[in-house]
Design an enzyme around this catalytic site. Structure first.
Site, mmCIF file in Angstrom:
data_model
loop_
_atom_site.group_PDB
_atom_site.id
_atom_site.type_symbol
_atom_site.label_atom_id
_atom_site.label_comp_id
_atom_site.label_asym_id
_atom_site.label_seq_id
_atom_site.Cartn_x
_atom_site.Cartn_y
_atom_site.Cartn_z
ATOM 1 N N ASP A 44 15.371 3.650 2.697
ATOM 2 C CA ASP A 44 14.356 2.821 2.031
ATOM 3 C C ASP A 44 14.934 2.121 0.805
ATOM 4 O OD1 ASP A 44 12.692 3.854 3.917
ATOM 5 O OD2 ASP A 44 11.061 4.319 2.527
ATOM 6 N N GLY B 228 3.967 4.403 4.960
ATOM 7 C CA GLY B 228 5.232 4.129 5.647
ATOM 8 C C GLY B 228 5.801 2.749 5.396
ATOM 9 N N LEU B 229 5.311 2.048 4.360
ATOM 10 C CA LEU B 229 5.834 0.704 4.096
ATOM 11 C C LEU B 229 6.837 0.686 2.940
ATOM 12 C CD1 LEU B 229 2.638 -1.475 4.709
ATOM 13 C CD2 LEU B 229 4.495 -0.959 6.293
ATOM 14 N N GLY B 230 7.357 1.830 2.613
ATOM 15 C CA GLY B 230 8.480 1.907 1.667
ATOM 16 C C GLY B 230 8.125 1.635 0.221
ATOM 17 N N PRO C 39 0.832 -1.206 0.000
ATOM 18 C CA PRO C 39 0.000 0.000 0.000
ATOM 19 C C PRO C 39 0.865 1.254 0.000
ATOM 20 C CG PRO C 39 -0.324 -1.283 2.035
ATOM 21 C CD PRO C 39 0.615 -2.055 1.171
#
Ligand code: MEV
Length: 326
Positions: A156, A109-111, A105
């Protein structure tokens, strides 16, 4: 010829926000990936087809939408810049068809943007006949992301390239950490959008108002990261969970938690999680719960009941990788 590259997303296990003030953050690649496929094109434009809700063509900097609205150009721009950065590095002036599929998604914040940059750089590099080294992929994708000001620290891009677990410190940069545990997680998405810059600014204001208290918080966060890394090296999962809970207390104290995050954190802890905390900038976005492999379903269900969207994940040891379709 057609080339695909896949790159994993990431989650911050401990150390967000305190990393801005010099403490260590521990970041882990997760088994959720983006895939970027590159093939030749007759003209000089870059056509990007994506499952992000937008597809369109860039001729120079001019975007023409094919699906989705014109605003999709902003979403696809970082992919275009990543491709252009590699083309420029190889002094190639050609068009490409780029197809993007993402299981990460966006903007929580999941890179996802780091993974997209890394997969694009690796795929375009391979397509041009070069096996870019991991260091070259990190460097080119960080250069590309600097152009769109997303996360210029390069963390990231590094985690999406190398996979596994990385310790990042502002002064020392990146250290790869060996750990045998799967680190089973349930990520809970609150669905609340937040802006990283605003959250970071809020912490800066608090530091101005309460310097003594905030310095002590930083010192505590320093020990949190150290003890977390120590427990990680020993695969002591129970201890990892306890340290994550302490980290959440600190994050709440510096003002970056949110009622919705707390709800998911408490629900996870009450349903067998070994520890739970927000991940990334806070103020919404995602939390993570450390679970056992067998206990993840129960934690996941608890997060859903508490109003979050759960994502079952674990450590991805494999970083970016490419394959060629003939
Ligand atoms: C955001 O993913 C992590 C923060 O620590 C900001 C940063 O390190 O740039 C909140």
């Amino acid at each position: 010829m057609k080339v695909t590259a896949a790159a994993p997303g990431k989650t911050i296990l401990v150390g967000e926000h305190f990393v801005v003030y010099g403490e260590a953050a521990v970041v882990m690649a997760i088994n959720r990936r983006v895939q970027v496929t590159v093939e030749d094109r007759k003209d000089r434009s870059l056509y990007i087809a994506s499952d992000l809700g937008f597809s369109g063509t860039f001729v120079e900097d001019e975007y023409t939408a094919e699906t989705g609205d014109v605003g999709g150009g902003t979403v696809l721009e970082p992919i275009k810049i990543s491709a252009q950065t590699v083309l420029k590095a190889f002094e190639e002036n050609r068009g490409l068809n780029i197809a993007v599929q993402s299981a990460i998604p966006m903007a929580v914040g999941l890179g996802s943007s780091g993974a997209l940059a890394v997969a694009t750089v690796a795929a375009v590099g391979k397509f041009l006949g070069s096996d870019l080294s991991e260091e070259e992929i990190v460097s080119l994708s960080t250069e590309a992301e600097k152009a769109v000001h997303i996360n210029p620290s390069g963390i990231d891009q590094a985690i999406s390239t190398y996979g596994g677990v990385i310790v990042y410190k502002k002064k020392e940069g990146i250290t790869r950490l060996k750990t045998t545990s799967d680190i089973p997680l349930v990520i809970g998405n609150t669905g609340i959008q937040r802006n990283t810059g605003t959250m970071v600014d809020g912490v800066r204001m608090k530091r101005k108002q309460f310097p003594e208290i905030m310095n002590l918080m930083n010192a505590a966060a320093n020990h949190v990261s150290r003890q977390f890394i120590d427990a990680l090296k020993r695969d002591a999962l129970n201890r990892l969970g306890e340290v994550m809970d302490i980290n959440q207390g600190l994050l709440m104290a510096i003002g970056v938690s949110h009622e919705a995050l707390e709800r998911l954190v408490y629900a996870a802890r009450a349903n067998g999680a070994l520890g739970a905390k927000l991940t990334g900038a806070g103020g919404g976005g995602c939390m993570i719960a450390l679970a056992t492999l067998d206990g993840r379903e129960r934690v996941s269900e608890a997060i859903r009941r508490a109003g979050g969207t759960p994502i079952i994940a674990k450590k991805a040891d494999q970083g970016v990788h490419c394959w060629i379709h003939e």
